[in-house]
Write a protein that holds these residues in place. Structure first.
Motif, PDB file in Angstrom:
ATOM      1  N   UNK A 121       0.856  -1.051   0.100  1.00 10.59           N
ATOM      2  CA  UNK A 121       0.283  -0.140  -0.027  1.00 10.59           C
ATOM      3  C   UNK A 121       0.724   1.179   0.087  1.00 10.59           C
ATOM      4  N   UNK A 122       0.310   2.312  -0.824  1.00 12.96           N
ATOM      5  CA  UNK A 122       1.008   3.416  -0.856  1.00 12.96           C
ATOM      6  C   UNK A 122       0.850   4.625   0.334  1.00 12.96           C
ATOM      7  N   UNK A 123       1.781   5.236   1.095  1.00 16.79           N
ATOM      8  CA  UNK A 123       1.371   6.223   1.948  1.00 16.79           C
ATOM      9  C   UNK A 123       1.700   7.449   0.830  1.00 16.79           C
ATOM     10  N   UNK A 124       0.957   8.210   0.669  1.00 14.47           N
ATOM     11  CA  UNK A 124       1.103   9.131  -0.407  1.00 14.47           C
ATOM     12  C   UNK A 124       2.320  10.118   0.177  1.00 14.47           C
ATOM     13  N   UNK A 125       2.396  10.650   1.061  1.00 16.23           N
ATOM     14  CA  UNK A 125       3.455  11.407   1.353  1.00 16.23           C
ATOM     15  C   UNK A 125       3.203  12.905   0.521  1.00 16.23           C
ATOM     16  N   UNK A 126       4.421  13.290   0.160  1.00 18.17           N
ATOM     17  CA  UNK A 126       4.086  14.550  -0.789  1.00 18.17           C
ATOM     18  C   UNK A 126       3.876  14.639  -2.061  1.00 18.17           C
ATOM     19  N   UNK A 127       3.744  13.315  -2.611  1.00 19.48           N
ATOM     20  CA  UNK A 127       3.264  13.103  -3.910  1.00 19.48           C
ATOM     21  C   UNK A 127       4.425  13.383  -5.042  1.00 19.48           C
ATOM     22  N   UNK A 128       5.503  13.287  -4.701  1.00 16.85           N
ATOM     23  CA  UNK A 128       6.520  13.686  -5.684  1.00 16.85           C
ATOM     24  C   UNK A 128       7.355  12.481  -6.608  1.00 16.85           C
ATOM     25  N   UNK A 129       6.695  11.484  -6.232  1.00 12.77           N
ATOM     26  CA  UNK A 129       6.870  10.184  -6.831  1.00 12.77           C
ATOM     27  C   UNK A 129       6.030   9.315  -7.456  1.00 12.77           C
ATOM     28  N   UNK A 130       4.814   9.847  -7.435  1.00  9.93           N
ATOM     29  CA  UNK A 130       3.651   9.264  -7.876  1.00  9.93           C
ATOM     30  C   UNK A 130       2.897   9.970  -8.955  1.00  9.93           C
ATOM     31  N   UNK A 167     -18.318  11.516 -15.017  1.00  9.71           N
ATOM     32  CA  UNK A 167     -16.804  10.943 -14.483  1.00  9.71           C
ATOM     33  C   UNK A 167     -16.292  11.977 -13.641  1.00  9.71           C
ATOM     34  N   UNK A 168     -16.263  13.075 -14.056  1.00 12.75           N
ATOM     35  CA  UNK A 168     -15.555  14.404 -13.255  1.00 12.75           C
ATOM     36  C   UNK A 168     -16.116  14.351 -11.860  1.00 12.75           C
ATOM     37  N   UNK A 169     -17.434  14.238 -11.804  1.00 11.59           N
ATOM     38  CA  UNK A 169     -18.001  14.053 -10.238  1.00 11.59           C
ATOM     39  C   UNK A 169     -17.512  13.026  -9.627  1.00 11.59           C
ATOM     40  N   UNK A 170     -17.592  11.629 -10.040  1.00 15.84           N
ATOM     41  CA  UNK A 170     -17.052  10.755  -9.514  1.00 15.84           C
ATOM     42  C   UNK A 170     -15.414  10.910  -9.024  1.00 15.84           C
ATOM     43  N   UNK A 171     -14.756  11.250  -9.864  1.00 19.76           N
ATOM     44  CA  UNK A 171     -13.345  11.585  -9.590  1.00 19.76           C
ATOM     45  C   UNK A 171     -13.046  12.535  -8.582  1.00 19.76           C
ATOM     46  N   UNK A 172     -13.989  13.664  -8.471  1.00 19.68           N
ATOM     47  CA  UNK A 172     -14.110  14.666  -7.505  1.00 19.68           C
ATOM     48  C   UNK A 172     -14.352  13.984  -5.837  1.00 19.68           C
ATOM     49  N   UNK A 173     -15.421  13.048  -6.094  1.00 19.26           N
ATOM     50  CA  UNK A 173     -15.671  12.382  -4.797  1.00 19.26           C
ATOM     51  C   UNK A 173     -14.259  11.672  -4.281  1.00 19.26           C
ATOM     52  N   UNK A 174     -13.565  10.852  -5.039  1.00 15.98           N
ATOM     53  CA  UNK A 174     -12.293  10.282  -4.664  1.00 15.98           C
ATOM     54  C   UNK A 174     -11.365  11.212  -4.235  1.00 15.98           C
ATOM     55  N   UNK A 175     -11.142  12.119  -4.919  1.00 16.89           N
ATOM     56  CA  UNK A 175      -9.969  12.928  -4.600  1.00 16.89           C
ATOM     57  C   UNK A 175     -10.463  13.824  -3.399  1.00 16.89           C
ATOM     58  N   UNK A 176     -11.666  14.028  -2.988  1.00 16.65           N
ATOM     59  CA  UNK A 176     -11.880  14.766  -2.062  1.00 16.65           C
ATOM     60  C   UNK A 176     -11.452  14.035  -0.432  1.00 16.65           C
ATOM     61  N   UNK A 177     -11.178  12.673  -0.796  1.00 18.25           N
ATOM     62  CA  UNK A 177     -10.829  11.958   0.508  1.00 18.25           C
ATOM     63  C   UNK A 177      -8.998  11.804   0.575  1.00 18.25           C
ATOM     64  N   UNK A 178      -8.495  12.449  -0.360  1.00 22.72           N
ATOM     65  CA  UNK A 178      -7.047  12.495  -0.579  1.00 22.72           C
ATOM     66  C   UNK A 178      -6.405  13.898   0.119  1.00 22.72           C
ATOM     67  N   UNK A 179      -5.314  13.682   0.684  1.00 26.62           N
ATOM     68  CA  UNK A 179      -4.523  14.799   1.173  1.00 26.62           C
ATOM     69  C   UNK A 179      -3.122  14.263   1.094  1.00 26.62           C
ATOM     70  N   UNK A 180      -2.395  15.248   0.758  1.00 20.80           N
ATOM     71  CA  UNK A 180      -0.797  15.066   0.677  1.00 20.80           C
ATOM     72  C   UNK A 180      -0.183  15.675   1.951  1.00 20.80           C
TER      73      UNK A 180
END
Length: 106
Positions: free
Chosen positions: A20-29, A85-98
């Motif tokens: 599993x990935x811990x996102x961290x700062x997102x500089x390699x993903x 699709x945009x709305x679905x992507x928005x829902x998923x991204x709302x749960x993500x923080x770096x």
């Protein structure tokens, strides 16, 4: 590391749940191409959105700033499948923080 893991997943040599990935700062993903959210890359799950993005291989850190996602679409998002699709992507991204820490793997 991300490319190696994606290769192993795509050839069924490694279970998708084993690393599993811990996102961290997102500089390699890579946002669209790497397996970091869900069971397959976002480019596969949101192909119509992927085709509208101005840049295919951007990193998470390039589009995430001050708690929100910045987008660069080739044209405006319109109604229908693209908007859905945009709305679905928005829902998923709302749960993500770096974070400010480097990307890590566990």
């Amino acid at each position: 590391m991300v490319d190696s893991t994606n290769y192993l997943h795509s050839h069924n040599l490694l279970s998708k749940d084993s690393l599993k990935c811990q996102l961290g700062n997102g500089t390699s993903i890579r946002f669209w191409k790497d397996l970091w959210l869900g069971e397959e890359p976002l480019s596969s799950r949101y192909n119509c959105m992927f085709s509208l993005d101005a840049k295919e291989n951007f990193l998470l850190s390039e589009r995430y700033s001050e708690g929100s996602w910045n987008r660069q679409w080739l044209r405006p998002i319109t109604s229908g499948r693209t908007e859905s699709s945009f709305e679905s992507l928005q829902v998923e991204l709302a749960k993500v923080t770096l974070s400010s820490s480097p990307d890590l793997w566990k």
